[in-house]
Write an enzyme that holds these catalytic residues in place. Sequence first.
Site, PDB file in Angstrom:
ATOM      1  N   GLY A  45      -7.777  12.253  54.227  1.00  0.00           N
ATOM      2  CA  GLY A  45      -8.946  12.375  55.090  1.00  0.00           C
ATOM      3  C   GLY A  45      -8.649  13.007  56.438  1.00  0.00           C
ATOM      4  O   GLY A  45      -9.403  13.857  56.915  1.00  0.00           O
ATOM      5  N   CYS A 193      -8.200   2.457  53.079  1.00  0.00           N
ATOM      6  CA  CYS A 193      -9.532   2.965  52.747  1.00  0.00           C
ATOM      7  C   CYS A 193      -9.968   2.476  51.366  1.00  0.00           C
ATOM      8  O   CYS A 193     -11.155   2.281  51.112  1.00  0.00           O
ATOM      9  CB  CYS A 193      -9.531   4.490  52.747  1.00  0.00           C
ATOM     10  SG  CYS A 193      -9.236   5.234  54.345  1.00  0.00           S
TER      11      CYS A 193
END
Length: 257
Positions: A45, A193
């Site tokens: 990310g 995450c």
Amino acid sequence: MRRYNGAMNDDQLLRYSRHILLDDIGIEGQQRMLDAHVLVIGAGGLGSPAALYLAASGIGHITLVDDDAVDLTNLQRQIMHSSAGVGRPKADSGRAAMLALNPLIHVTALRERLQGERLAALVATASVVLDCSDNFATRHAVNRACVAARVPLVAGAAIRFDGQISVFDARNAASPCYACLFPENGAFEEAACATMGVFAPLVGVIGALQAAEALKLVSGAGQSLAGKLLLFDGRASEWTSIGVARDPHCAVCGQAA
Ligand SMILES: [Zn+2]
């Protein structure tokens, strides 16, 4: 090897013209970007926007390190990868995206979790290191290598709606290292995450800022974030800046180390 050495040609002068027009960068600053080697740890990310901006900006040599493969659940935020890349190594998928954006740069893709002497040797060849990883073990290993080689580190983190970024510049005696803020033996909870969730554009905000700090360090433009920790609250879209000092007793960069 398509690494650039020498005067910029017409294509490069056009491609990088909007940097060259900036008084703070100019031809000299852009040349320093072309001559730089930036190491990006993690192609997820944070690494996705960071690596794409570094590539677009003309960092001459970028090494992208990730031992993972692209998964369907990554595509919500890891914008360097596409649906066609699911199952492919992230380092390879990222390299292809970077070269599609800018074929004039050299990109090395490493499909491994860098550790020990390999990590130390690679960090020592870098102008700047970006920590775009997602775990404390890697963060601390990268920090140790950067302190030992006196290479500036741009560290970012993002989870849920909360992001943070700082620069740790071991070339500067007053600058703290990552372990001054987050000691290796500290009781920090690992938040992934995979279990906690993450707001997609949050990693774009923090990752793009990591690229900005790296480009400033390489080109000499502006002032780096060294000595400050920026916290971003994605729910309120609010930034908080905290001054951070070097810990003289730090196990990594302190006198006792
Ligand atoms: Zn320290």
